[in-house]
Design a protein around this motif. Structure first.
Motif, PDB file in Angstrom:
ATOM      1  N   GLY A 194       0.794  -1.217   0.000  1.00 51.83           N
ATOM      2  CA  GLY A 194       0.000   0.000   0.000  1.00 51.83           C
ATOM      3  C   GLY A 194       0.824   1.263   0.000  1.00 51.83           C
ATOM      4  O   GLY A 194       0.326   2.341  -0.322  1.00 51.83           O
ATOM      5  N   LEU A 195       2.117   1.148   0.364  1.00 56.55           N
ATOM      6  CA  LEU A 195       2.991   2.329   0.419  1.00 56.55           C
ATOM      7  C   LEU A 195       4.066   2.301  -0.669  1.00 56.55           C
ATOM      8  O   LEU A 195       5.048   3.044  -0.593  1.00 56.55           O
ATOM      9  CB  LEU A 195       3.657   2.435   1.803  1.00 56.55           C
ATOM     10  CG  LEU A 195       2.741   2.585   3.020  1.00 56.55           C
ATOM     11  CD1 LEU A 195       3.569   2.738   4.289  1.00 56.55           C
ATOM     12  CD2 LEU A 195       1.791   3.772   2.856  1.00 56.55           C
ATOM     13  N   GLU A 196       3.877   1.457  -1.693  1.00 54.53           N
ATOM     14  CA  GLU A 196       4.904   1.293  -2.725  1.00 54.53           C
ATOM     15  C   GLU A 196       5.229   2.601  -3.450  1.00 54.53           C
ATOM     16  O   GLU A 196       6.346   2.790  -3.939  1.00 54.53           O
ATOM     17  CB  GLU A 196       4.452   0.244  -3.754  1.00 54.53           C
ATOM     18  CG  GLU A 196       4.342  -1.165  -3.194  1.00 54.53           C
ATOM     19  CD  GLU A 196       2.955  -1.478  -2.638  1.00 54.53           C
ATOM     20  OE1 GLU A 196       2.671  -2.665  -2.419  1.00 54.53           O
ATOM     21  OE2 GLU A 196       2.141  -0.527  -2.440  1.00 54.53           O
ATOM     22  N   HIS A 197       4.270   3.512  -3.535  1.00 57.30           N
ATOM     23  CA  HIS A 197       4.480   4.788  -4.235  1.00 57.30           C
ATOM     24  C   HIS A 197       4.354   5.973  -3.276  1.00 57.30           C
ATOM     25  O   HIS A 197       4.050   7.101  -3.697  1.00 57.30           O
ATOM     26  CB  HIS A 197       3.473   4.914  -5.382  1.00 57.30           C
ATOM     27  CG  HIS A 197       3.507   3.759  -6.334  1.00 57.30           C
ATOM     28  ND1 HIS A 197       4.549   3.544  -7.222  1.00 57.30           N
ATOM     29  CD2 HIS A 197       2.632   2.727  -6.526  1.00 57.30           C
ATOM     30  CE1 HIS A 197       4.314   2.445  -7.932  1.00 57.30           C
ATOM     31  NE2 HIS A 197       3.157   1.934  -7.521  1.00 57.30           N
ATOM     32  N   ALA A 198       4.600   5.717  -2.013  1.00 58.71           N
ATOM     33  CA  ALA A 198       4.393   6.735  -0.979  1.00 58.71           C
ATOM     34  C   ALA A 198       5.316   7.941  -1.163  1.00 58.71           C
ATOM     35  O   ALA A 198       6.500   7.797  -1.470  1.00 58.71           O
ATOM     36  CB  ALA A 198       4.612   6.128   0.398  1.00 58.71           C
ATOM     37  N   LYS A 199       4.746   9.111  -0.963  1.00 58.27           N
ATOM     38  CA  LYS A 199       5.501  10.360  -0.934  1.00 58.27           C
ATOM     39  C   LYS A 199       5.517  10.877   0.510  1.00 58.27           C
ATOM     40  O   LYS A 199       4.472  11.029   1.146  1.00 58.27           O
ATOM     41  CB  LYS A 199       4.840  11.415  -1.825  1.00 58.27           C
ATOM     42  CG  LYS A 199       4.844  11.061  -3.301  1.00 58.27           C
ATOM     43  CD  LYS A 199       6.133  11.462  -3.959  1.00 58.27           C
ATOM     44  CE  LYS A 199       6.017  11.334  -5.479  1.00 58.27           C
ATOM     45  NZ  LYS A 199       7.324  11.596  -6.127  1.00 58.27           N
ATOM     46  N   ILE A 200       6.709  11.122   1.019  1.00 62.43           N
ATOM     47  CA  ILE A 200       6.849  11.605   2.393  1.00 62.43           C
ATOM     48  C   ILE A 200       6.561  13.104   2.455  1.00 62.43           C
ATOM     49  O   ILE A 200       7.082  13.880   1.655  1.00 62.43           O
ATOM     50  CB  ILE A 200       8.263  11.303   2.938  1.00 62.43           C
ATOM     51  CG1 ILE A 200       8.466   9.789   3.078  1.00 62.43           C
ATOM     52  CG2 ILE A 200       8.485  11.995   4.282  1.00 62.43           C
ATOM     53  CD1 ILE A 200       9.858   9.391   3.532  1.00 62.43           C
ATOM     54  N   VAL A 201       5.718  13.500   3.398  1.00 62.75           N
ATOM     55  CA  VAL A 201       5.457  14.910   3.666  1.00 62.75           C
ATOM     56  C   VAL A 201       6.407  15.409   4.751  1.00 62.75           C
ATOM     57  O   VAL A 201       6.991  16.487   4.643  1.00 62.75           O
ATOM     58  CB  VAL A 201       3.993  15.128   4.105  1.00 62.75           C
ATOM     59  CG1 VAL A 201       3.739  16.598   4.436  1.00 62.75           C
ATOM     60  CG2 VAL A 201       3.036  14.660   3.016  1.00 62.75           C
TER      61      VAL A 201
END
Length: 636
Positions: A332-339
């Motif tokens: 679910g976090l494979e394309h995660a962008k960190i804020v």
């Protein structure tokens, strides 16, 4: 130009969860109060997970509410998801937890502060204590302004000489990049207050639009929401809720962490402060528990105003590139962008054994402390301490005895006793297992246990107090009635029992006896009890619990009587324990260090044995030290 000089009754240093409760309590008790913060935008800030409650912490919030605190009311107004935890277990460990709208929670608490009479908010960094002859006289800010006061409460949280760290990056800032408080520690040390360094951490925040929730398990809130505050109308909190989500780390996540462990400040030696045992970083979980091939990760919203999602269970101080790599291995976090990057934060705090049970410093009259400054962790622990510290600062000015809750009265009593009495070498976290009498100290009966104390303090209204007293009366009278009303072993009763999967009677039984059966309840026996009165759901809940667990409750009440006998044997602060013959050297040294207020408290100090307690009791008998009368009654 001369410096600014102002005079207040009470000054509160820090406007986190501890400071807010301390200031509100003091002001509501009628004292002219000023609260200092490095930024008014950080009032009641939730720099870590924006939630309130959880296992054992929910108990603290409900106790705080019963005493007249604000946290429970504030989360009821600003939650976006609510859930009662541990409902598959007994009522002693049921705990309410709510996810907050982070910004709304802070704004609502600030509004409370701004609209409370006698309370002034001041954005300024307190840099110095003004102490004369071991008595607090005021505080001074970095700008040189002097604020005279008769009492002060230190609630500095994680801001004192704070340093935020991830990888090779180290910034001298407080949480969320806010200004650190860098000057007060020197003044504390100069006044004989010993400080130390603790550490805590927080995970990254992820842009929710880059998360694939279809690969995660939804975690909805309760269909029927239970409010935190006993004064909140349950109908007002029944609203649409947001989902949280569950996913897991995996072997690939763990491989990345292991291969980069030397770059972690926790393992490279950059971070030297002590972190919380019960809230470890993801790198600690992987390295210390290699037998686990996965760890839970909860994806939780920061609020309804933002796409930011909190990655609960993955606090870290790993370098930025490692954070990206490990998060992107998680379903679910494979394309995660960190804020916001995960980070660790080091800060100055104290060992709370420098405090009395009232949370007043032993060395400085009129100076109190609460929250993470005392070596604890968590918003709820902080709020509870801040409230007690603020109340006792006010009561000192009222020339009244301090409010001290013991371990048999409240989780708050367990929390403060543990902090003040024990050598806590890491940030202290409340847990249900720490409470010896947890069947009596349930979250559902906090108002029944503590409302009278809140009313005595002056923070619970006459109307609410009378309502709680009426509930107590209804519970007692109905339990008595149920124990007196008998039903016979006739066909009607047998049919009823069989339909409810219960064994038919062989002889007469009381209605209370039927309720004790696991498959029956007060609600279930309604059809065979035509004379039952109209009662509220809260009263019915107490009737069920008190009847079903009667034997266990009576046993705990007997244990509490023994406990209170030990607590009633007072120890003077003037005793030199090295002069007591037959007392072991280690015990004498520890007792002189902690100066316990009772034999019961002395018995909980590490290094003091049962044999040493026997010696103390003989000493007290010989010297005819007074002891308090033990009340033989306990609340149902």
């Amino acid at each position: 130009m001369p410096n600014v000089e102002e005079t207040y009754d009470i000054a509160v240093v820090g406007a986190g969860h501890a400071g807010c409760e301390a200031a509100l309590a003091a002001a509501r008790m009628g004292f002219n109060t000023i609260i200092f913060t490095v930024s008014v935008d950080s009032i009641a800030l939730m720099p870590c997970n924006p939630n309130v409650g959880g296992s054992s912490k929910g108990h603290l919030v409900r106790e705080l509410d019963a005493l007249g605190g604000e946290m429970g009311k504030n989360i009821d107004k600003t939650f976006i998801q609510s859930k009662m935890l541990n409902t598959s277990k007994g009522p002693a460990v049921h705990s309410l937890r709510a996810q907050a709208d982070k910004r709304a929670y802070s704004q609502s608490m600030r509004e409370n502060l701004e609209n409370t009479p006698n309370l002034h908010i001041r954005q300024a960094e307190v840099s110095e204590l003004i102490v004369e002859n071991h008595e607090l006289k005021g505080v001074k800010t970095f700008s040189g302004a002097v604020y005279h006061c008769r009492a002060a409460v230190l609630c500095t949280g994680t801001y004192l000489r704070a340093r935020c760290i991830f990888g090779d990056c180290s910034n001298p800032t407080g949480p969320n990049g806010l200004q650190a408080a860098v000057h007060l520690t020197a003044s504390l040390n100069a006044n004989g207050i010993v400080t130390r360094r603790f550490k805590t951490g927080t995970p990254a925040r992820i842009d929710g639009r880059t998360i694939d929730y279809s690969k995660m398990t939804p975690q909805p809130g309760d269909r029927t929401v239970t409010p935190f505050s006993f004064s909140t109308d349950p109908a007002s909190v029944q609203k649409e809720q947001v989902n949280c989500y569950l996913t897991y780390t995996n072997e690939e996540t763990h491989r990345i962490i292991r291969e980069n462990i030397g770059r972690s400040p926790l393992y490279s030696g950059v971070i030297k402060a002590t972190g919380p045992r019960y809230c470890p970083s993801i790198e600690d979980k992987v390295m210390k528990f290699p037998e686990h091939n996965r760890h839970q990760v909860f994806i939780e919203p920061e609020g309804s105003y933002t796409h930011e999602m909190y990655i609960d269970g993955m606090s870290s101080s790993m370098p930025e590139d490692v954070q990206y790599a490990m998060y992107r291995t998680i379903p679910g976090l494979e394309h995660a962008k960190i804020v916001r990057n995960a980070y660790a934060i080091e800060y100055d705090c104290i060992s709370a054994n420098q405090l009395k049970l009232s949370l007043e410093f032993k060395r400085i009259s009129g100076l109190f402390a609460g929250g993470q400054f005392n070596g604890s962790s968590g918003y709820e622990e902080a709020a509870a301490q801040g409230f007690i510290a603020g109340v006792n600062a006010a009561r000192k000015l009222q020339k009244k005895e301090p409010i001290i809750l013991d371990r048999s009265q409240a989780y708050i009593g367990v929390l403060i006793d543990d902090l003040v009495t024990k050598d806590n070498l890491e940030p202290y976290r409340m847990m249900t297992s720490r409470a010896e009498y947890r069947l009596l100290l349930r979250q559902d009966n906090a108002d029944l246990r503590l409302c009278a104390i809140g009313h005595e303090i002056g923070l619970v209204s006459d109307e609410h107090y009378q309502m709680v007293e009426e509930e107590k009366k209804e519970i007692r009278e109905e339990i008595y009635r149920l124990s007196r009303v008998k039903v016979g072993a006739n066909s009607r009763i047998s049919d009823f029992l069989i339909r409810h999967g219960s064994r038919p009677l062989g002889t007469g039984e009381s209605l209370a006896g039927l309720i004790r059966r696991p498959e029956l309840s007060y609600e279930a026996i309604a059809e065979i009890d035509p004379d039952r009165p109209e009662l509220s759901p809260a009263v019915i809940e107490q009737i069920n619990i008190n009847i079903k667990y009667e034997g266990y409750i009576r046993r705990e009440e007997r244990q509490i009587l023994q406990f209170r006998k030990m607590e009633s044997r007072r120890l003077g602060s003037d005793i030199d324990y090295t002069k007591i013959s037959s007392l072991r050297i280690e015990a004498a040294q520890k007792l002189n260090q902690f100066k316990p207020e009772s034999v019961g408290q002395a018995s909980r100090i590490a290094g003091v044995s049962p044999a040493d307690i026997s010696v103390l009791l003989v000493f007290l008998e010989q010297r005819h030290y007074p002891f308090d009368r033990v009340d033989q009654k306990t609340e149902p």
